[in-house]
Design an enzyme around this catalytic site. Structure first.
Site, PDB file in Angstrom:
ATOM      1  N   GLU A 181      17.052  28.241  27.316  1.00  0.00           N
ATOM      2  CA  GLU A 181      15.963  28.636  27.356  1.00  0.00           C
ATOM      3  C   GLU A 181      15.878  30.422  27.749  1.00  0.00           C
ATOM      4  O   GLU A 181      14.895  30.657  28.861  1.00  0.00           O
ATOM      5  CB  GLU A 181      14.818  28.166  27.602  1.00  0.00           C
ATOM      6  N   ASN A 224      20.325  25.662  24.094  1.00  0.00           N
ATOM      7  CA  ASN A 224      19.160  24.929  23.470  1.00  0.00           C
ATOM      8  C   ASN A 224      17.705  26.006  24.312  1.00  0.00           C
ATOM      9  O   ASN A 224      18.544  26.775  25.789  1.00  0.00           O
ATOM     10  CB  ASN A 224      18.902  23.273  24.151  1.00  0.00           C
ATOM     11  N   HIS A 260       9.659  21.042  19.791  1.00  0.00           N
ATOM     12  CA  HIS A 260       8.337  20.578  19.868  1.00  0.00           C
ATOM     13  C   HIS A 260       7.099  21.468  18.932  1.00  0.00           C
ATOM     14  O   HIS A 260       6.701  22.490  18.929  1.00  0.00           O
ATOM     15  CB  HIS A 260       7.795  21.514  21.564  1.00  0.00           C
ATOM     16  N   GLU A 289      14.681  18.003  20.792  1.00  0.00           N
ATOM     17  CA  GLU A 289      12.732  17.362  21.880  1.00  0.00           C
ATOM     18  C   GLU A 289      11.900  18.218  20.586  1.00  0.00           C
ATOM     19  O   GLU A 289      11.056  17.765  20.946  1.00  0.00           O
ATOM     20  CB  GLU A 289      12.928  18.577  22.940  1.00  0.00           C
ATOM     21  N   ASP A 291       8.893  16.613  19.134  1.00  0.00           N
ATOM     22  CA  ASP A 291       7.571  15.840  19.192  1.00  0.00           C
ATOM     23  C   ASP A 291       6.694  17.033  18.657  1.00  0.00           C
ATOM     24  O   ASP A 291       6.776  18.311  18.412  1.00  0.00           O
ATOM     25  CB  ASP A 291       7.294  15.651  20.922  1.00  0.00           C
TER      26      ASP A 291
END
Length: 385
Positions: A181, A224, A260, A289, A291
């Site tokens: 990030e 990432n 996400h 990651e 979801d």
């Protein structure tokens, strides 16, 4: 054919909370990374349903926000959780247990206990590990963020940390999220809230990759981030940076999208195209990651339509990754709502994982399983042809 790298079972010493002076010297020996024969038994398991060389993973709950919840450490105390973790997944990512504030809580002390336990668990269960993360603006310990360090001291701290942590698990971790990030949503470097970039300049990112590669030449090293699923200002910034670093000979091996997602927003329909442009640079790609949260009714129970939409999002992310040859790693950010980070950080949203709090499988689970089985069937047919 997708490449395989899997650590086999090794004997390891008990987890230790180690002082700085002994951190690197007591690193566990590297494990053999040869992969076991692929099995298509137990097709109801995600890891068994996957095509050969494709790793389906999950975050391992612990640390971070879990410390403030009214339950004991999930990985340590929940036997049913660990049973499903071992059975369903071929890859694991420490959710918080390798982040700076957890693994390096004091200037002269590392705490490898939980990270060691996760790596040993993975080796026992023939799983690979994704290391997360080495350079980030968040979840840094107070001693670091509020310390009065010179630029030279900060640079030495980062190098020591990367060398110690990556070196400890050399030969045992498949991929590392080296820089996490580092851009904002407008594609600008985080020159204010990222202590490393603010104090040491953008060149420290390249150094982090170089130091990680020196500590473990076999590990694949990744950028990432979130909100980089589409072709946008943020992913454009990574695309430009990667090309610059590769031209300098910096060992960057991969680019990963966190994914996400929320059903209140549209699906990133250009996800596959975005992964392909990084693949064209010679990078591996990954979903790290995933979801899919949703706005829940007052009852707290989602409608069937909401569950179908969530399942469709999960399916389409997986399909995009499977369609790109270099996308070999697909990780969901936890598999049960019991330990989800989402309700803690997104008020009114939840139900983001593929199993309920009671480990009941949702339509999203079956969407992943069926998509994997279809991809495996096509892959076998292609190899026979």
């Amino acid at each position: 054919m997708r490449s395989l790298r899997l650590a086999t079972v090794t004997l390891a010493t008990a987890a230790l909370c180690l002082p700085l002076a002994t951190g690197a010297a007591t690193a566990a020996p590297p494990a053999d990374r040869k992969a076991p024969p692929h099995s298509h038994a137990a097709p109801d398991r995600l890891r068994s349903a996957a095509p050969e060389g494709f790793f389906v993973g999950t975050a391992v709950a612990g640390g971070g926000h879990h410390l403030s919840q009214d339950y004991p450490d999930p990985f340590t105390h929940d036997k049913e959780y660990r049973k499903i973790l071992a059975r369903q997944f071929g890859s694991v990512s420490p959710e918080n247990q390798m982040k700076w504030d957890f693994i390096h809580p004091e200037r002269d002390r590392y705490d490898f206990g939980q990270a060691d336990a996760i790596v040993r668990f993975a080796e026992r269960n023939r799983q690979v590990v994704r290391g997360h993360t080495l350079l980030w603006h968040s979840q840094n310990p107070e001693w670091l963020e509020k310390g009065d360090f010179s630029a030279e001291e900060l640079r030495a701290l980062l190098r020591e940390h990367i060398t110690t942590v990556v070196g400890r698990y050399a030969g045992r971790i498949q991929q590392w999220d080296v820089a996490n990030e580092i851009f904002d949503d407008q594609g600008r470097l985080r020159t204010q809230d990222n202590i490393w970039i603010r104090e040491l300049g953008p060149g420290i990112v390249a150094d982090a990759f170089r130091w990680a590669h020196e500590a473990d030449p076999e590990a694949k090293l990744f950028f990432n981030d979130y909100n980089v699923e589409s072709v946008n200002a943020k992913s454009d910034a990574y695309h430009a940076l990667v090309q610059d670093l590769l031209a300098q000979g910096v060992p960057v091996h991969g680019f990963s999208v966190q994914a996400h997602l929320s059903t209140r927003y549209g699906f990133p329909g250009d996800l596959e195209d975005n992964l392909r442009r990084f693949d064209a640079l010679g990078l591996e790609t990954a979903v790290t990651e995933l979801d899919v949260r949703m706005d829940l009714p007052e009852s707290g129970v989602p409608t069937k339509a909401q569950e179908r939409k969530q399942a469709d999002y999960y399916r389409r992310v997986l399909q995009a990754c499977l369609a790109v040859d270099g996308c070999n790693s697909f990780t969901i950010w936890g598999f049960t709502d019991k330990y989800s980070w989402v309700p803690v950080f997104f008020e009114g949203e939840g139900f983001a994982n593929v199993m309920t709090e009671d480990f009941v499988r949702k339509p999203a689970f079956y969407a992943l399983r069926d998509t994997l089985k279809e991809a495996a069937r096509k892959d076998r047919g292609h190899r026979r042809g």
